[in-house]
Write a protein that holds these residues in place. Structure first.
Motif, PDB file in Angstrom:
ATOM      1  N   GLY A  97       0.802  -1.214   0.000  1.00 43.57           N
ATOM      2  CA  GLY A  97       0.000   0.000   0.000  1.00 43.57           C
ATOM      3  C   GLY A  97       0.835   1.263   0.000  1.00 43.57           C
ATOM      4  O   GLY A  97       2.025   1.252   0.342  1.00 43.57           O
ATOM      5  N   PRO A  98       0.230   2.402  -0.347  1.00 43.68           N
ATOM      6  CA  PRO A  98       0.960   3.663  -0.436  1.00 43.68           C
ATOM      7  C   PRO A  98       1.266   4.307   0.907  1.00 43.68           C
ATOM      8  O   PRO A  98       2.113   5.205   0.987  1.00 43.68           O
ATOM      9  CB  PRO A  98       0.015   4.541  -1.253  1.00 43.68           C
ATOM     10  CG  PRO A  98      -1.356   4.009  -0.948  1.00 43.68           C
ATOM     11  CD  PRO A  98      -1.175   2.525  -0.791  1.00 43.68           C
ATOM     12  N   LYS A  99       0.583   3.898   1.964  1.00 40.70           N
ATOM     13  CA  LYS A  99       0.812   4.479   3.291  1.00 40.70           C
ATOM     14  C   LYS A  99       1.808   3.612   4.054  1.00 40.70           C
ATOM     15  O   LYS A  99       1.563   2.435   4.299  1.00 40.70           O
ATOM     16  CB  LYS A  99      -0.503   4.588   4.056  1.00 40.70           C
ATOM     17  CG  LYS A  99      -1.502   5.531   3.393  1.00 40.70           C
ATOM     18  CD  LYS A  99      -2.812   5.545   4.130  1.00 40.70           C
ATOM     19  CE  LYS A  99      -3.817   6.481   3.449  1.00 40.70           C
ATOM     20  NZ  LYS A  99      -5.135   6.470   4.120  1.00 40.70           N
ATOM     21  N   VAL A 100       2.916   4.214   4.449  1.00 38.23           N
ATOM     22  CA  VAL A 100       3.991   3.480   5.105  1.00 38.23           C
ATOM     23  C   VAL A 100       3.895   3.654   6.611  1.00 38.23           C
ATOM     24  O   VAL A 100       3.819   4.785   7.114  1.00 38.23           O
ATOM     25  CB  VAL A 100       5.361   3.962   4.619  1.00 38.23           C
ATOM     26  CG1 VAL A 100       6.474   3.153   5.277  1.00 38.23           C
ATOM     27  CG2 VAL A 100       5.456   3.869   3.106  1.00 38.23           C
ATOM     28  N   SER A 137      -2.965  -4.459   0.680  1.00 43.77           N
ATOM     29  CA  SER A 137      -3.027  -3.646  -0.536  1.00 43.77           C
ATOM     30  C   SER A 137      -3.109  -2.154  -0.230  1.00 43.77           C
ATOM     31  O   SER A 137      -2.938  -1.329  -1.140  1.00 43.77           O
ATOM     32  CB  SER A 137      -4.238  -4.057  -1.381  1.00 43.77           C
ATOM     33  OG  SER A 137      -5.455  -3.648  -0.767  1.00 43.77           O
ATOM     34  N   GLN A 138      -3.355  -1.814   1.024  1.00 43.48           N
ATOM     35  CA  GLN A 138      -3.564  -0.413   1.388  1.00 43.48           C
ATOM     36  C   GLN A 138      -2.437   0.174   2.222  1.00 43.48           C
ATOM     37  O   GLN A 138      -2.271   1.397   2.301  1.00 43.48           O
ATOM     38  CB  GLN A 138      -4.899  -0.287   2.153  1.00 43.48           C
ATOM     39  CG  GLN A 138      -6.100  -0.660   1.289  1.00 43.48           C
ATOM     40  CD  GLN A 138      -7.348  -0.900   2.122  1.00 43.48           C
ATOM     41  OE1 GLN A 138      -7.276  -1.424   3.228  1.00 43.48           O
ATOM     42  NE2 GLN A 138      -8.498  -0.513   1.588  1.00 43.48           N
ATOM     43  N   ALA A 377      -7.432   2.122  10.841  1.00 42.60           N
ATOM     44  CA  ALA A 377      -7.885   3.486  10.541  1.00 42.60           C
ATOM     45  C   ALA A 377      -7.120   4.089   9.369  1.00 42.60           C
ATOM     46  O   ALA A 377      -7.673   4.868   8.587  1.00 42.60           O
ATOM     47  CB  ALA A 377      -7.740   4.361  11.778  1.00 42.60           C
ATOM     48  N   LEU A 378      -5.848   3.742   9.232  1.00 44.03           N
ATOM     49  CA  LEU A 378      -5.081   4.185   8.082  1.00 44.03           C
ATOM     50  C   LEU A 378      -5.587   3.541   6.803  1.00 44.03           C
ATOM     51  O   LEU A 378      -5.736   4.193   5.770  1.00 44.03           O
ATOM     52  CB  LEU A 378      -3.603   3.830   8.268  1.00 44.03           C
ATOM     53  CG  LEU A 378      -2.739   4.771   9.088  1.00 44.03           C
ATOM     54  CD1 LEU A 378      -1.362   4.154   9.305  1.00 44.03           C
ATOM     55  CD2 LEU A 378      -2.606   6.102   8.382  1.00 44.03           C
ATOM     56  N   THR A 384      -8.516  10.140   9.269  1.00 42.52           N
ATOM     57  CA  THR A 384      -8.627  11.569   8.966  1.00 42.52           C
ATOM     58  C   THR A 384      -9.962  12.151   9.397  1.00 42.52           C
ATOM     59  O   THR A 384     -10.126  13.380   9.396  1.00 42.52           O
ATOM     60  CB  THR A 384      -8.424  11.816   7.464  1.00 42.52           C
ATOM     61  OG1 THR A 384      -9.445  11.132   6.724  1.00 42.52           O
ATOM     62  CG2 THR A 384      -7.058  11.319   7.008  1.00 42.52           C
ATOM     63  N   GLN A 385     -10.920  11.297   9.752  1.00 43.12           N
ATOM     64  CA  GLN A 385     -12.221  11.764  10.216  1.00 43.12           C
ATOM     65  C   GLN A 385     -12.285  11.897  11.735  1.00 43.12           C
ATOM     66  O   GLN A 385     -13.280  12.378  12.287  1.00 43.12           O
ATOM     67  CB  GLN A 385     -13.324  10.797   9.749  1.00 43.12           C
ATOM     68  CG  GLN A 385     -13.327  10.555   8.248  1.00 43.12           C
ATOM     69  CD  GLN A 385     -13.453  11.838   7.457  1.00 43.12           C
ATOM     70  OE1 GLN A 385     -14.328  12.659   7.742  1.00 43.12           O
ATOM     71  NE2 GLN A 385     -12.595  12.013   6.454  1.00 43.12           N
TER      72      GLN A 385
END
Length: 398
Positions: A97-100, A137-138, A377-378, A384-385
Motif C-alpha cells: 500500500g501507499p501508506k507506510v 493492498s492499502q 484506521a489508516l 482523517t475523520q
C-alpha cells in the motif's frame, strides 16, 4: 533472510491488520483495579527481571527466518544494520500500500513487550485471509523488532558502547565532553561503571544528514542528538530510504515501557498503557520543521485509544495520556515528527527490573490491539475523520 538489502530495491511484500486472537490473561474487570503484587517494585528497587520469558536475539532470528520461509510471497526480512557489538538489526517488510507505517521496539533493552507484539502482528498480518490481503493492498508495514539488541541481551536501558568507541568512529569529537546521556554509574540495578552505555533514544537529530560536531556536546535532553550509534543510524537510514521510495513515512510508532504502578486520574485504576502523539514544543524547533503534523499524530493516537476502549471494562481500557509537557527533539519520535510523520508513543506498564514478565500475555495483546487500531484506521481512511480535539479528553496519569 537476506543481508543488508537497500530498501528502495526491496520487493514489495505484504501487510495487514486483523486482530491477533491469542488468549489474553488477566482481562477481567477485577484485574483493572487490583493492587500491585508485593514483588512489583514501584521505586528504584530491582526485582526479578524475568528476562528468560521474553524473546531473545537468537529466538527473534529464528522466528523471523521461519516466518519469512512460510510467507515468502508476502514478507521480506532484511538486515538493516548491526549493533555496536555486531548483533544483526532486522527489518520485516510486508504490504504494497501507499501508506507506510514504521514501527520499532526495544530501543531500551528492558522494555520487551513491543518485540513480541511485532512478531504477533507479522504472523497475523501476513496470513492468507481476505481481510489481510485487503489491508496489505492499502498499507506497507516495516517493523524493526529489537532495534537495540545489545541492550536487550543485557536486559538494560542503555546500549553497550564506550565514549572511546564513539571517538574512534568520530575522531572530530576527541576534544568534546562525553554526551549527557552516557551512563557510567549504576542505574536500575545495572552496573554501567564496568560496562558503560548510552540511552540511544536521545541520539536522533531531525536533520537526517547531520554529522556530529564537537561544539554540540555534551548537549541536553532539550537539544537534538547526534547519530553517533549504529543502532540509531540503522533506523535513520531505513527512514531515509523509505522517504526516498514513498515520498514520506506516513506513520512512525515507537514501543516503550514505563513504571508498573502508575494510576489514572481517578487514583483508582492502574495504568495498563499510556499513549502520546506529542513529543516536542514546535516553537523551539522551527528551523527543523519539515511538515510537523501534531493534529495528525493526535488522530493516530486516538485510533489506538478508541480501538482499545472498545474492549470494555478490562485492563485494555485502563489507558492514559503520557505527560505532554515534554520537549525531546533527540528522540526518534521527535525527530521523525519534525520530518512530517504522524508519530505515536506506546508506554506499557512495567520495565523488566520492576515488573519482570508478569501479565505478559495481556500487555503484549494491549500493544497488538492498539497497533491494529492505527493500521485499520489508516487503511480505510477513517483516521482523517477523527476529531483531534478529543485527544485532550484522554485521561491523564495521576
Amino acid at each position: 533472510m537476506t543481508n543488508r538489502k537497500t530498501y528502495a530495491a526491496l520487493a514489495a511484500a505484504a501487510l495487514v491488520a486483523t486482530t491477533v486472537t491469542a488468549t489474553v490473561t488477566g482481562a477481567s474487570p477485577a484485574n483493572a483495579q487490583a493492587a500491585p503484587p508485593a514483588n512489583a517494585h514501584c521505586g528504584t528497587s530491582t526485582g526479578d527481571t524475568g528476562a528468560n520469558a521474553w524473546t531473545d536475539h537468537a529466538e527473534l532470528r529464528d522466528a523471523l527466518e521461519t516466518l519469512e520461509a512460510q510467507r515468502s510471497d508476502v514478507l521480506d526480512v532484511s538486515q538493516i544494520g548491526a549493533s555496536n557489538r555486531g548483533r544483526a538489526i532486522w527489518a520485516a517488510r510486508t504490504g504494497t500500500g501507499p501508506k507506510v507505517v514504521l514501527i520499532t521496539s526495544e530501543i531500551h533493552g528492558n522494555e520487551k513487550t513491543g518485540t513480541d507484539a511485532l512478531l504477533a502482528l507479522l504472523r497475523d498480518f501476513t496470513a492468507p485471509t481476505p481481510e489481510a490481503r485487503r489491508l496489505r493492498s492499502q498499507v506497507t508495514l516495516v517493523a524493526v523488532p529489537k532495534m537495540n539488541p545489545d541492550a536487550a541481551e543485557l536486559d538494560r536501558r542503555g546500549n553497550d558502547r564506550t565514549w572511546a568507541e564513539v571517538v574512534a568512529d568520530f575522531p572530530q569529537l576527541a576534544s568534546a565532553r562525553p554526551a549527557w546521556n552516557y551512563y557510567t554509574q549504576p542505574r536500575s540495578g545495572d552496573d554501567y561503571a564496568s560496562r558503560p552505555g548510552f540511552d540511544v533514544n536521545r541520539d536522533y537529530h531531525p536533520d537526517l544528514d547531520y554529522v556530529p560536531r564537537p561544539e554540540d556536546f555534551p548537549g541536553s535532553s532539550a537539544q537534538t542528538g547526534w547519530y553517533i550509534h549504529p543502532e540509531s543510524q540503522a533506523i535513520r537510514d531505513l527512514y531515509k530510504s523509505l522517504k526516498t521510495e514513498f515520498g514520506a513515512v506516513d506513520t512512525y510508532v515507537d514501543l516503550h515501557h514505563q513504571g508498573p504502578c502508575d494510576l489514572d486520574e481517578s487514583g483508582e485504576n492502574q495504568v495498563t498503557m499510556s499513549l502520546s502523539g506529542k513529543f516536542i514544543d514546535i516553537a523551539n524547533h522551527q528551523e527543523y520543521d519539515r511538515g510537523y503534523r501534531l493534529d495528525y499524530s493526535k488522530q493516530l493516537t486516538l485510533a489506538a485509544y478508541d480501538a482499545l476502549q472498545t474492549r470494555g471494562e478490562s485492563p485494555f481500557g485502563s489507558l492514559t495520556l503520557y505527560p505532554q509537557d515534554i520537549d525531546l527533539p533527540g528522540t526518534g519520535l521527535g525527530s521523525f515528527a519534525l520530518n512530517g510523520s504522524g508519530t505515536v508513543l506506546f508506554e506499557v506498564r512495567g520495565q523488566t527490573q520492576t515488573w519482570g514478565a508478569k501479565q505478559r500475555g495481556q500487555l503484549v495483546q494491549t500493544v497488538v490491539n492498539g497497533l491494529d487500531g492505527i493500521i485499520d484506521a489508516l487503511a480505510d481512511g477513517s483516521v482523517t475523520q477523527v476529531d483531534p480535539a478529543r485527544y485532550d479528553d484522554i485521561p491523564e496519569t495521576q
